[in-house]
Design an enzyme around this catalytic site. Structure first.
Site, mmCIF file in Angstrom:
data_model
loop_
_atom_site.group_PDB
_atom_site.id
_atom_site.type_symbol
_atom_site.label_atom_id
_atom_site.label_comp_id
_atom_site.label_asym_id
_atom_site.label_seq_id
_atom_site.Cartn_x
_atom_site.Cartn_y
_atom_site.Cartn_z
ATOM 1 N N ALA A 117 0.838 -1.231 0.144
ATOM 2 C CA ALA A 117 0.097 -0.185 0.079
ATOM 3 C C ALA A 117 0.742 1.265 0.110
ATOM 4 O O ALA A 117 0.372 2.389 -0.515
ATOM 5 C CB ALA A 117 -1.051 0.175 1.368
ATOM 6 N N GLY A 121 -1.396 6.186 -2.343
ATOM 7 C CA GLY A 121 -2.073 6.752 -3.208
ATOM 8 C C GLY A 121 -3.352 5.927 -3.726
ATOM 9 O O GLY A 121 -4.690 6.305 -3.580
ATOM 10 N N CYS A 238 3.895 -1.520 -12.592
ATOM 11 C CA CYS A 238 4.415 -0.448 -13.594
ATOM 12 C C CYS A 238 5.629 -0.889 -14.267
ATOM 13 O O CYS A 238 6.771 -0.244 -14.371
ATOM 14 C CB CYS A 238 5.219 0.716 -12.580
ATOM 15 S SG CYS A 238 5.992 0.490 -11.500
#
Length: 502
Positions: A117, A121, A238
Site C-alpha cells: 500500500a 495513493g 509499473c
C-alpha cells in the site's frame, strides 16, 4: 531521460513486442516531460467545487473520475505547497497510477485489502469508494514506508482503515477467504518509470524481471487465499515485462486455489491508447517460468483471455507505464455494473449522543469533555484506550480476534492522548471534522494571511465572534487544517510539526 540510453536487451525485447515504429515513438516520448496529475478527495469534495477555488487549469483523466491532468502552468503554482493540499482536498498522483484503484469495483461496506500500500495513493482512492463504510486494510511490509501511508490516510480523513506492516504469508494465515476486494500493486522491475527516473534505467538488468516475477507470484499466491468466494482481485505493475505481467496472470489462473474458487479474468474497460495483453509476447522461457505446462488443460482458454488485461504505454497516452489485470471469483456480482450503493450519513442524534456521553463521562471523563464538542455520530463502544492512546476502532465484529498477533500500526481513527487527566485530540481526528460537526471553528478563506501563518505553526489572533475559547478547528474554504487552543483573542497553534509548511 536526456543523455541516458536504454539497455540493449530492453530495446530488443520492446521491438519484438511492439515493433520498430512503436519503439521509435517510445524513445521519443522519453525525451518529453512526464505527465502529472491530481486526484480529488471525493470523501470531502468534487472537482466542480474545487475548480472554483483552486488556481489551476486541468483536464480530465479518462479512466479515473476524480483524476485531473496538471499542465505546466499548474505545476508552476506548486500544488504540493498549496493550502488545499495540506487540507487533504486532493492527492498528487501520476495519471496511469490512478488506474488500478479506479478499475477495482469497491462498494461501501466491502472488506478491502491493499496488500502493497505505501505511500497511500491507491489506499486513499479505495477509501473514497468505501465512503466510510466497511473495512480497509492497508498493508506494507516496511514499517518505515508505512509512515507516509498513515499520514496520507489521515490527511484524507479516513476513519475505517487498519494499517499493518506484515508479510503476505502472515496475513493469509489470519484472513483466509476474508476480503471482498484485494488490490496488489506489486513490486516490479519498474520499466514503466524510465521517463520518471533515469536511475530506474541504470538499475535495470535482464535478470530483474525474472527476479521480480518470482516475488510477485509468492505475493499473489497468498492473496488468492485471502479472497472470499465471489470476491475480486486487481493485480498491477509499473512494468512492461511479460514475465511480470501476462506470465504472473497465467501463474495465478493455474493455482489450485484459484481453480477451486473459479477465478477468471474480467475485462478492464479500454480507453484510447490502452493496449490489451498478449500471450504472444511470452517467450517459451518466460512461459516456462510461470510453472504452467503448455499442455495443461485449460491453458489455451487462459491464454486467450489475456487481452482482457491492459497495458499503458507513455507514447500511446498521457501517463507513464502501467499494467492491470482484474480477476473475479465464482459467485461475484455482475462485474460490469458501475452502479454503486450510496453510503448515507445518519442524521446526528443529539439526545442519544448525550446519553452516551453521560455514560462515557463515568468511564473516560477526559475524553467525554472533548467529545461533547463534536456533533457527529460515534459508536462509543468502539473506543479503545491503550497506554494513554485512544482509538476509534473500525466496525469489525471481532477486531481483537481478527488482528491479534499482527503488527498493527494504526487501528482505525486515532483520536488522541490522555495526558495527566486531560485529553489532547489528534491531528487525525481534526481531519475528519468540519464546521458542521465541530461548531467552534475558525473559518478562513484562501486570501486570509492567517492560513499560511497557521500552516507554519504560528500563534494566531482571533477577533471577537470568530471562535470561542477552548479547542478550535481551523478550516480553509471549509476544509480542515487542524486544531488550535484559543484564549482571550489568541490561538495557540496545535498543528503537528510534521504537518507544517516549511
Amino acid at each position: 531521460m536526456a543523455g541516458k540510453s536504454l539497455p540493449e536487451n530492453f530495446i530488443r525485447r520492446f521491438s519484438e513486442m511492439l515493433g520498430s515504429d512503436e519503439l521509435e515513438q517510445y524513445e521519443d516520448c522519453l525525451k518529453r516531460p512526464m505527465e502529472h496529475g491530481l486526484r480529488v478527495n471525493t470523501l470531502r469534495t468534487s472537482w466542480d467545487f474545487l475548480s472554483g477555488i483552486a488556481p489551476w487549469k486541468t483536464e480530465q483523466v479518462p479512466w479515473c473520475p476524480g483524476g485531473r491532468y496538471l499542465g505546466a502552468d499548474a505545476l508552476e503554482e506548486l500544488p504540493s505547497r498549496h493550502p488545499l493540499y495540506y487540507a487533504g482536498a486532493y492527492y498528487l498522483q501520476e495519471p496511469s497510477a490512478m488506474l488500478p484503484a479506479a478499475a477495482l469495483p469497491v462498494r461501501p461496506g466491502d472488506r478491502v485489502l491493499d496488500l502493497c500500500a505505501a505511500p497511500g495513493g491507491k489506499s486513499t482512492a479505495l477509501a473514497e469508494k468505501l465512503k466510510g463504510k466497511g473495512l480497509l486494510v492497508s498493508n506494507d511490509i516496511s514499517a518505515s514506508r508505512a509512515k507516509a501511508l498513515i499520514k496520507n490516510l489521515e490527511l484524507f480523513g479516513v476513519e475505517n482503515a487498519v494499517v499493518t506492516a506484515e508479510t503476505p504469508e502472515r496475513l493469509a494465515a489470519h484472513f483466509p477467504d476474508y476480503f471482498d476486494k484485494i488490490l496488489i500493486d506489486a513490486p516490479c522491475s519498474g520499466e514503466g518509470m524510465f521517463r520518471k527516473s533515469t536511475a530506474m534505467i541504470s538499475d535495470w538488468t535482464e535478470e530483474k524481471p525474472k527476479e521480480y516475477a518470482a516475488l510477485q507470484r509468492e505475493i499473489i499466491t497468498y492473496a488468492v487465499r485471502m479472497l472470499r468466494p465471489g470476491g475480486m482481485l486487481l493485480y498491477s505493475t509499473c512494468t512492461y515485462a511479460p514475465e511480470e505481467d501476462e506470465g504472473t496472470v497465467l501463474f495465478l489462473l493455474n493455482l489450485p486455489e484459484a481453480k477451486e474458487k473459479g477465478i477468471r479474468l474480467t475485462e478492464i474497460p479500454a480507453y484510447p491508447g490502452f493496449l490489451p495483453g498478449n500471450a504472444d509476447w511470452l517467450s517459451e522461457e518466460a512461459l516456462a517460468g510461470t510453472g504452467v505446462d503448455p499442455n495443461t488443460e485449460g491453458i489455451e482458454a487462459n491464454m486467450a483471455s489475456l487481452p482482457k488485461t491492459m497495458h499503458l504505454y507513455p507514447h500511446r497516452l498521457r501517463g507513464e507505464g502501467h499494467f492491470a489485470a482484474l480477476f473475479t471469483s465464482a459467485g461475484a456480482e455482475d462485474e460490469n455494473s458501475t452502479e454503486e450503493p450510496v453510503a448515507t450519513e445518519e442524521a446526528f442524534d443529539a439526545d442519544k449522543y448525550k446519553k452516551e456521553l453521560d455514560q462515557l463521562g463515568k468511564k473516560l471523563p477526559e475524553y467525554a469533555e472533548f467529545a461533547s464538542l463534536i456533533r457527529k455520530n460515534r459508536d462509543l463502544s468502539r473506543l479503545k484506550l491503550s497506554q494513554g492512546y485512544l482509538t476509534y476502532l473500525p466496525e469489525v465484529r471481532n477486531f481483537e480476534r481478527d488482528f491479534g498477533g499482527l503488527r498493527v500500526l494504526r487501528s482505525g481513527l486515532f483520536l488522541g492522548e490522555v495526558k495527566k487527566n486531560r485529553f489532547e485530540p489528534s491531528q487525525a481526528v481534526a481531519m475528519t471534522l468540519s464546521a458542521d460537526t465541530f461548531p467552534n471553528t475558525l473559518k478562513l478563506s484562501l486570501g486570509d494571511d492567517r492560513v499560511l501563518r497557521y500552516l507554519r505553526g504560528e500563534t494566531l489572533e482571533i477577533s471577537s465572534g470568530e471562535a470561542d475559547d477552548g479547542w478550535v478547528l481551523v478550516t480553509v474554504e471549509g476544509f480542515p487544517l487542524g486544531f488550535g487552543k484559543a484564549a482571550r483573542g489568541s490561538m495557540k497553534n496545535k498543528l503537528l510539526p510534521g504537518w507544517r509548511m516549511n
